[in-house]
Design a protein around this motif. Structure first.
Motif, PDB file in Angstrom:
ATOM      1  N   GLY A   1     -43.369 -31.579  14.529  1.00 25.19           N
ATOM      2  CA  GLY A   1     -44.072 -30.373  14.942  1.00 25.19           C
ATOM      3  C   GLY A   1     -43.585 -29.118  14.231  1.00 25.19           C
ATOM      4  O   GLY A   1     -43.154 -29.146  13.071  1.00 25.19           O
ATOM      5  N   ASP A   2     -43.632 -28.000  14.970  1.00 28.84           N
ATOM      6  CA  ASP A   2     -43.240 -26.727  14.374  1.00 28.84           C
ATOM      7  C   ASP A   2     -41.736 -26.609  14.192  1.00 28.84           C
ATOM      8  O   ASP A   2     -41.262 -25.637  13.588  1.00 28.84           O
ATOM      9  CB  ASP A   2     -43.743 -25.560  15.229  1.00 28.84           C
ATOM     10  N   MET A   3     -40.958 -27.589  14.679  1.00 31.63           N
ATOM     11  CA  MET A   3     -39.507 -27.541  14.472  1.00 31.63           C
ATOM     12  C   MET A   3     -39.110 -27.958  13.061  1.00 31.63           C
ATOM     13  O   MET A   3     -37.942 -27.874  12.700  1.00 31.63           O
ATOM     14  CB  MET A   3     -38.803 -28.434  15.488  1.00 31.63           C
ATOM     15  N   ALA A   4     -40.079 -28.412  12.275  1.00 31.16           N
ATOM     16  CA  ALA A   4     -39.782 -28.733  10.881  1.00 31.16           C
ATOM     17  C   ALA A   4     -39.389 -27.495  10.082  1.00 31.16           C
ATOM     18  O   ALA A   4     -38.798 -27.604   9.002  1.00 31.16           O
ATOM     19  CB  ALA A   4     -40.998 -29.404  10.242  1.00 31.16           C
TER      20      ALA A   4
ATOM     21  N   MET B   1     -25.125 -23.573  12.883  1.00 33.74           N
ATOM     22  CA  MET B   1     -26.133 -22.624  13.350  1.00 33.74           C
ATOM     23  C   MET B   1     -27.506 -23.104  12.919  1.00 33.74           C
ATOM     24  O   MET B   1     -27.677 -23.627  11.819  1.00 33.74           O
ATOM     25  CB  MET B   1     -25.857 -21.227  12.803  1.00 33.74           C
ATOM     26  N   VAL B   2     -28.477 -22.924  13.801  1.00 37.40           N
ATOM     27  CA  VAL B   2     -29.857 -23.333  13.545  1.00 37.40           C
ATOM     28  C   VAL B   2     -30.710 -22.074  13.430  1.00 37.40           C
ATOM     29  O   VAL B   2     -30.786 -21.284  14.371  1.00 37.40           O
ATOM     30  CB  VAL B   2     -30.387 -24.247  14.662  1.00 37.40           C
ATOM     31  N   HIS B   3     -31.341 -21.920  12.275  1.00 39.99           N
ATOM     32  CA  HIS B   3     -32.117 -20.716  11.991  1.00 39.99           C
ATOM     33  C   HIS B   3     -33.601 -21.032  12.092  1.00 39.99           C
ATOM     34  O   HIS B   3     -34.083 -22.005  11.505  1.00 39.99           O
ATOM     35  CB  HIS B   3     -31.789 -20.207  10.575  1.00 39.99           C
ATOM     36  N   ASP B   4     -34.305 -20.226  12.879  1.00 38.29           N
ATOM     37  CA  ASP B   4     -35.755 -20.322  12.990  1.00 38.29           C
ATOM     38  C   ASP B   4     -36.351 -19.115  12.266  1.00 38.29           C
ATOM     39  O   ASP B   4     -36.384 -18.011  12.809  1.00 38.29           O
ATOM     40  CB  ASP B   4     -36.190 -20.330  14.456  1.00 38.29           C
ATOM     41  N   PRO B   5     -36.825 -19.282  11.016  1.00 40.82           N
ATOM     42  CA  PRO B   5     -37.311 -18.121  10.257  1.00 40.82           C
ATOM     43  C   PRO B   5     -38.575 -17.504  10.833  1.00 40.82           C
ATOM     44  O   PRO B   5     -38.820 -16.315  10.633  1.00 40.82           O
ATOM     45  CB  PRO B   5     -37.565 -18.711   8.863  1.00 40.82           C
ATOM     46  N   THR B   6     -39.388 -18.290  11.538  1.00 39.30           N
ATOM     47  CA  THR B   6     -40.627 -17.747  12.110  1.00 39.30           C
ATOM     48  C   THR B   6     -40.351 -16.917  13.357  1.00 39.30           C
ATOM     49  O   THR B   6     -40.849 -15.796  13.489  1.00 39.30           O
ATOM     50  CB  THR B   6     -41.601 -18.891  12.450  1.00 39.30           C
ATOM     51  N   ALA B   7     -39.546 -17.452  14.257  1.00 40.67           N
ATOM     52  CA  ALA B   7     -39.216 -16.708  15.474  1.00 40.67           C
ATOM     53  C   ALA B   7     -38.151 -15.654  15.240  1.00 40.67           C
ATOM     54  O   ALA B   7     -37.965 -14.771  16.085  1.00 40.67           O
ATOM     55  CB  ALA B   7     -38.743 -17.678  16.562  1.00 40.67           C
ATOM     56  N   GLY B   8     -37.430 -15.741  14.113  1.00 38.12           N
ATOM     57  CA  GLY B   8     -36.394 -14.761  13.814  1.00 38.12           C
ATOM     58  C   GLY B   8     -35.180 -14.900  14.721  1.00 38.12           C
ATOM     59  O   GLY B   8     -34.659 -13.894  15.216  1.00 38.12           O
ATOM     60  N   THR B   9     -34.714 -16.139  14.924  1.00 38.99           N
ATOM     61  CA  THR B   9     -33.550 -16.380  15.776  1.00 38.99           C
ATOM     62  C   THR B   9     -32.516 -17.215  15.041  1.00 38.99           C
ATOM     63  O   THR B   9     -32.830 -17.962  14.107  1.00 38.99           O
ATOM     64  CB  THR B   9     -33.951 -17.111  17.073  1.00 38.99           C
ATOM     65  N   LEU B  10     -31.284 -17.096  15.480  1.00 38.29           N
ATOM     66  CA  LEU B  10     -30.167 -17.888  14.970  1.00 38.29           C
ATOM     67  C   LEU B  10     -29.401 -18.404  16.181  1.00 38.29           C
ATOM     68  O   LEU B  10     -28.924 -17.616  16.999  1.00 38.29           O
ATOM     69  CB  LEU B  10     -29.258 -17.049  14.065  1.00 38.29           C
TER      70      LEU B  10
END
Length: 490
Positions: free
Chosen positions: A120-123, A137-146
């Motif tokens: 899904g979108d976690m890719a 650390m896991v970075h979500d570039p779309t949501a802008g979170t770390l």
């Protein structure tokens, strides 16, 4: 919609009961939501057009429109108006026609470096290892979170005396208040999981304290350890902290910008949270590396391999391959590698005063493989104040409109208004405001076992004075929020 609770401290040696805010069911006008007003407006427009067009036959011609509009506006299905199910059903239909309900890992195609092999979108998620702390650390570039994860150990809360329980509740309130005051935290997630015990702990204890002298007693004890260890279960608790990179944009630029600057800002929050956890007598085993996070992800999608991963050192410590091999989503459940999963949402927290530990029937349920996730979203003080003012204005205007048309005031509406006033008083006193979302992911080896486990969890939730609902049509997204320590939201 999540419940709201203020994060503040209690005083005194006795165990003080607490109360959650009610799940608001307030609409835009006279209790009707925007979608209900739209469908009602469409039906009313067709009636008006038929009336001014001459009536008679036109009423019969437009009857399917206004009858259908009235039906989907007011007919409830599983406690919600039919119109509110339309977005879920349409999204499900769109995904099913686009063949997005099944995920299969591409074995021969390598993943891009630094990405996670998740469906899904976690890719879009990226991994990063902090060079100073070694934390993954896991970075979500779309949501802008770390996001960063730590494992927590603590004594059994239900076995403590009331005075000690109250002291720990007060200390935990300080931890939540610290998160609220930061202004840079997007989400705090508490994930409590039941795992099949590999028997490694018993084996290590016997190796350190036992006497393997070949006697009958020693041989019998060794056989009992070998049999009882893998048949048991243990509980593991993790705490995930997610940095809002947009809210901390200025501090990130000051720290050098990019992912390195964000990691530097997140390290500050990690230090603050670690100090708060120590004051709350919660022991952190340190911030988890990418390999340890990989084991958690793999165990969530493939519970049958969890005990093996625990017994064999570095096996499965690769975040790039920690995702599932296959996932198939159905309307009411999810199937991955070796298990079926179903996510249950705590739709209503206790409406009356309850003591801390009210969730013990759910958390202490045995023989069920489940993960309980409490997602806490802190609200900034200015944002919380604006939200409270907006709610007050809406409640007062709705009350005036109901009085004007002669509608009787509902007791639930009065209780919701009192909750808003209490939140305003707590916010004025300097406390923080949190939005809580509770999710329970239940796993089993077959659909029959899954149905029985979900029924047992729902019964345990009733004992805890909570209402639950199965999240139909969105099980895949809900599973990532309920079973994975990545601060995901539904």
């Amino acid at each position: 919609m999540p419940s709201t609770e203020t994060a503040h401290e209690h005083s005194g040696g006795e165990l003080v009961p607490v109360k959650f805010s009610r799940l608001t069911r307030r609409g835009i006008l006279l209790g009707l939501s925007l979608s209900q007003l739209i469908t009602l407006g469409v039906g009313g427009a067709s009636l008006v057009a038929a009336f001014y067009g001459g009536g008679g036959v036109l009423f019969l011609i437009t009857a399917p429109i206004w009858v259908l509009a009235a039906a989907i506006t007011w007919i409830p299905v599983a406690g919600r108006p039919l119109v509110e199910w339309l977005p879920v059903a349409c999204w499900w239909l769109w995904r099913s026609t686009g063949r997005q309900l099944a995920y299969r890992r591409r074995i021969v195609t390598p993943r891009p470096a630094g990405t996670l092999a998740l469906p899904g979108d976690m890719a879009r998620l990226r991994e990063y290892t902090d060079p100073e702390t070694g934390a993954g650390m896991v970075h979500d570039p779309t949501a802008g979170t770390l996001t960063v994860v730590t494992e927590i150990t603590h004594p059994a809360f239900v076995l403590l005396d009331p005075g000690e329980q109250e002291r720990r509740v007060t200390a935990w309130g300080r931890v939540l208040a610290t998160v609220c005051r930061s202004g840079r935290i997007a989400t705090l997630q508490v994930l409590e999981r039941t795992l099949p015990d590999s028997g490694q702990g018993l084996a290590e204890w016997w190796a350190a304290h036992g006497t393997a002298d070949g006697s009958w007693a020693a041989t019998t004890y060794q056989e009992l350890i070998d049999r009882a260890g893998p048949a048991g279960e243990r509980h593991a608790t993790t705490l995930s902290l997610s940095l809002d990179m947009r809210a901390a944009a200025r501090q990130i630029r000051t720290a050098g910008g990019g992912i390195k600057g964000a990691a530097a800002v997140l390290r500050q929050e990690m230090g603050t949270l670690s100090a708060a956890l120590r004051s709350a007598d919660l022991t952190s085993k340190g911030w988890l590396g990418t390999g340890q996070i990989a084991v958690i992800l793999r165990s969530a999608y493939d519970p049958a391999i969890a005990a093996t991963l625990e017994r064999h050192g570095d096996l499965g410590h690769d975040l790039a391959t920690a995702g599932p091999v296959a996932v198939t989503e159905s309307w009411g459940h999810l199937r991955s590698d070796s298990a079926y999963h179903c996510v249950v949402w705590i739709s209503e927290w206790p409406r009356s005063m309850v003591h801390p530990g009210f969730l013990s029937p759910v958390l202490l349920s045995s023989g069920i493989h489940r993960a309980f996730s409490l997602i806490c979203t802190p609200l900034r003080t200015d944002q919380a104040a604006r939200d409270i003012r907006r709610k007050k204005t809406e409640y007062i205007s709705d009350a005036a409109q109901r009085a004007r048309i002669g509608q009787i005031e509902d007791a639930s509406q009065t209780a919701e208004y009192h909750d808003v006033l209490q939140q305003e008083a707590d916010l004025t006193a300097g406390h923080g405001v949190l939005r809580y979302t509770g999710l329970i992911s239940v796993s089993a080896h077959s659909l029959e076992e899954l149905e029985a486990a979900v029924a047992a969890i729902e019964q345990a939730a009733i004992q805890a004075s909570c209402e639950t609902r199965v999240l139909v049509g969105q099980q895949a997204q809900a599973f990532t929020a309920a079973a994975l320590p990545l601060c995901r939201k539904v």
